[in-house]
Motif scaffolding. Structure first.
Motif, PDB file in Angstrom:
ATOM      1  N   PHE A  87       0.840  -1.195   0.000  1.00  0.00           N
ATOM      2  CA  PHE A  87       0.000   0.000   0.000  1.00  0.00           C
ATOM      3  C   PHE A  87       0.876   1.247   0.000  1.00  0.00           C
ATOM      4  CE2 PHE A  87      -2.898  -3.142   1.891  1.00  0.00           C
ATOM      5  CZ  PHE A  87      -4.047  -2.915   1.142  1.00  0.00           C
ATOM      6  N   HIS A  88       0.453   2.245  -0.746  1.00  0.00           N
ATOM      7  CA  HIS A  88       1.150   3.529  -0.772  1.00  0.00           C
ATOM      8  C   HIS A  88       0.777   4.321   0.480  1.00  0.00           C
ATOM      9  CE1 HIS A  88       1.194   7.887  -2.404  1.00  0.00           C
ATOM     10  NE2 HIS A  88       2.359   7.601  -1.862  1.00  0.00           N
ATOM     11  N   ILE A  89       1.787   4.698   1.266  1.00  0.00           N
ATOM     12  CA  ILE A  89       1.579   5.510   2.470  1.00  0.00           C
ATOM     13  C   ILE A  89       2.123   6.907   2.156  1.00  0.00           C
ATOM     14  CG2 ILE A  89       1.886   5.676   4.949  1.00  0.00           C
ATOM     15  CD1 ILE A  89       0.607   3.030   3.967  1.00  0.00           C
ATOM     16  N   PRO A  90       1.254   7.885   1.948  1.00  0.00           N
ATOM     17  CA  PRO A  90       1.724   9.203   1.516  1.00  0.00           C
ATOM     18  C   PRO A  90       2.388  10.003   2.634  1.00  0.00           C
ATOM     19  CG  PRO A  90      -0.650   9.221   1.800  1.00  0.00           C
ATOM     20  CD  PRO A  90      -0.208   7.806   2.017  1.00  0.00           C
ATOM     21  N   THR A  91       3.207  10.967   2.231  1.00  0.00           N
ATOM     22  CA  THR A  91       3.803  11.902   3.171  1.00  0.00           C
ATOM     23  C   THR A  91       2.711  12.599   3.986  1.00  0.00           C
ATOM     24  OG1 THR A  91       5.625  12.303   1.643  1.00  0.00           O
ATOM     25  CG2 THR A  91       5.283  13.937   3.363  1.00  0.00           C
ATOM     26  N   GLY A  92       2.941  12.769   5.258  1.00  0.00           N
ATOM     27  CA  GLY A  92       1.972  13.428   6.126  1.00  0.00           C
ATOM     28  C   GLY A  92       0.992  12.503   6.792  1.00  0.00           C
ATOM     29  N   THR A  93       1.167  11.183   6.623  1.00  0.00           N
ATOM     30  CA  THR A  93       0.252  10.225   7.246  1.00  0.00           C
ATOM     31  C   THR A  93       0.584  10.044   8.727  1.00  0.00           C
ATOM     32  OG1 THR A  93      -0.008   9.018   5.163  1.00  0.00           O
ATOM     33  CG2 THR A  93      -0.605   7.849   7.184  1.00  0.00           C
ATOM     34  N   MET A  94      -0.425  10.113   9.544  1.00  0.00           N
ATOM     35  CA  MET A  94      -0.278   9.859  10.976  1.00  0.00           C
ATOM     36  C   MET A  94      -0.268   8.351  11.205  1.00  0.00           C
ATOM     37  SD  MET A  94      -0.242  11.123  14.135  1.00  0.00           S
ATOM     38  CE  MET A  94      -0.664  10.647  15.818  1.00  0.00           C
ATOM     39  N   ILE A  95       0.808   7.846  11.825  1.00  0.00           N
ATOM     40  CA  ILE A  95       0.963   6.407  12.064  1.00  0.00           C
ATOM     41  C   ILE A  95       1.137   6.165  13.560  1.00  0.00           C
ATOM     42  CG2 ILE A  95       2.461   4.400  11.726  1.00  0.00           C
ATOM     43  CD1 ILE A  95       3.121   5.383   8.977  1.00  0.00           C
TER      44      ILE A  95
END
Length: 517
Positions: free
Chosen positions: A404-412
């Motif tokens: 899965f693509h996890i974009p910049t700025g994602t809260m993890i």
């Protein structure tokens, strides 16, 4: 250009960063190769609970109508793990979502991609409070800041706190406060040895110990009658944590625009705490040392030319906030698990009798190195009852996890507490088995991934007080178990609930039985 504009906007929205800061991240980070990103499945295809328009899944946390109890976050997350798998996308409101990561190999990927300046979204109301007072604070501090501001603040103090030899100079001071707590236990316990609730005493022990280390002063927290100033500091720190939690978990961010009741609580408690801490700092002889030769953290900071008075004040405020309840929590649950597993406690005591035959030998670096079983017990206790559910990050580059693509700025959020209770990571996870951490005794216990259990976080943003906290809790637990047989004295199990961090529920009622030397 359009793609970069979208990326900056996304990063700003998801992590509460300004577009300028987001642009700076983009200009200084390398990204996953375009081919990998193009081949990955879209982020919004990651499974998770179905959101409602606008309010997302926030309704699930509401009283009466919701299915989640906000104080039982690990249980909520484990339910989602079983239902949706090792990656769960939880849309909370609008377009804001959190990606929950449960598999240690995926946690590895998250941390390997965090870069030089790991970003996180935390303590935002505290950040606002400090930014509104630039005449007092140099920045939002280590908790709240990101990027250069965070790095500068941390760099000023990390050599003092993460260098074990530097921390070891405080062993005599830490031993003194541990001895004082043991004297208090002897005085407050009943004829049967029972202490109705040890938690308040552990909190005050931690605060007193940190006073000696941070500002080189006795605060009077362990005086059984207390002092007005120590009680005021104790209350202010507690109220600060409660107010920060309330603002972070609020359904809206109204506190950013006008003073809500929770934000007013934060202001009041921080004003009180700041007044007390500033007095401590003003009273310090910058060249003085303790009777044991230790030089307080604040004295060391004053000898750093690059540290301003506002830097020093900000850092010391951070340290008092950080070290108040986490160390107490670890000690509490370690004593609880050892009281419920007497064979393990006996093994620790056997080790301590070999190290301290008369019980009067001073604790030293060498004796601490010999406490292998005690340390394994503490580690096992932190696996079962960590003081935090996991570690939060905001991605600073595009990445791919499980296709899965996890974009910049994602809260993890890496869900270490849930991971630590999975059979696949730790066989018989519900059992207290310190041997799983010992090389010679491990036997059939497989070695777990180092990313499964991260009680102090990982990498550049690892808990800066880790070395000090470990030293404090090892010394206190060793002294308690060398003096007493500890028994749990309550019908209900001692457990934790999730607030901003995990906190104990109910009293810690223990019985302290004298042991002969």
């Amino acid at each position: 250009m359009v793609a970069n504009h979208h990326l900056i906007k996304s990063l700003s929205c998801h992590s509460s960063l300004s577009p300028g800061k987001a642009a700076k991240i983009i200009s200084t980070r390398s990204f996953t190769s375009p081919n990998t990103v193009c081949q990955a499945k879209p982020y919004n295809q990651i499974p998770g609970p179905k959101p409602m328009p606008l309010i997302g899944n926030t309704w699930r946390y509401l009283p009466y109508i919701g299915e989640y109890d906000i104080e039982k976050t690990p249980e909520n997350c484990e339910a989602n793990l079983k239902k949706y798998g090792p990656l769960v996308r939880e849309v909370l409101f609008g377009k804001f979502s959190i990606l929950h990561v449960f598999d240690p190999s995926d946690m590895d990927s998250v941390f390997r991609n965090e870069g030089k300046y790991p970003y996180r979204r935390s303590h935002r109301a505290l950040c606002k409070y400090r930014h509104d007072r630039p005449h007092i604070y140099s920045s939002g501090g280590m908790f709240t800041e990101n990027g250069d501001a965070w790095y500068r603040s941390r760099k000023l103090v990390q050599s003092m706190l993460l260098n074990q030899s530097q921390i070891n100079q405080f062993i005599p001071e830490i031993s003194l406060t541990a001895d004082q707590l043991i004297s208090n236990i002897l005085e407050i316990r009943s004829l049967s040895g029972s202490v109705e609730n040890l938690m308040p005493h552990l909190y005050r022990w931690a605060l007193e110990t940190n006073g000696r280390v941070f500002v080189g002063q006795q605060l009077g927290c362990l005086n059984l009658n207390g002092t007005s100033e120590s009680e005021a500091l104790f209350g202010a720190i507690h109220e600060t944590h409660e107010a920060i939690m309330a603002t972070e978990l609020a359904a809206t961010n109204l506190w950013q625009y006008f003073p809500t009741s929770d934000y007013k609580r934060l202001v009041k408690s921080q004003d009180v705490m700041g007044d007390i801490i500033s007095k401590f700092i003003e009273n310090i002889d910058h060249n003085s040392t303790s009777i044991h030769g230790a030089k307080s953290i604040v004295s060391q900071l004053f000898n750093q030319p690059e540290a301003t008075k506002k830097d020093i004040f900000t850092i010391i405020m951070d340290l008092f906030l950080a070290a108040f309840d986490t160390t107490s929590f670890v000690v509490a649950f370690a004593l609880y698990h050892l009281s419920c597993n007497q064979k393990c406690q006996d093994q620790v005591r056997k080790e301590l009798f070999e190290i301290f035959p008369s019980g009067k030998e001073p604790i030293s670096v060498e004796s601490l190195q010999q406490m292998k079983y005690l340390k394994a017990c503490v580690k096992e206790s932190m696996r079962i009852n960590p003081f935090s559910i996991g570690t939060g990050r905001v991605t600073t580059r595009d990445m791919t996890i499980r296709g899965f693509h996890i974009p910049t700025g994602t809260m993890i959020i890496v869900q270490n507490q849930v991971a630590c209770m999975q059979e696949s990571n730790f066989p018989r996870p519900n059992e207290f088995i310190p041997e799983r951490w010992l090389t010679l005794e491990r036997g059939n216990w497989p070695k777990a991934s180092p990313f499964a259990m991260l009680p102090f976080g990982y990498g550049a943003r690892m808990c800066i007080g880790r070395r000090l906290s470990e030293l404090e809790l090892y010394i206190l637990i060793a002294k308690i178990l060398r003096n007493f047989r500890v028994e749990f004295d309550h019908d209900e199990p001692f457990r934790a609930k999730t607030r901003f961090i995990n906190v104990p529920v109910g009293p810690l009622k223990l019985r302290f039985i004298d042991i002969s030397n």
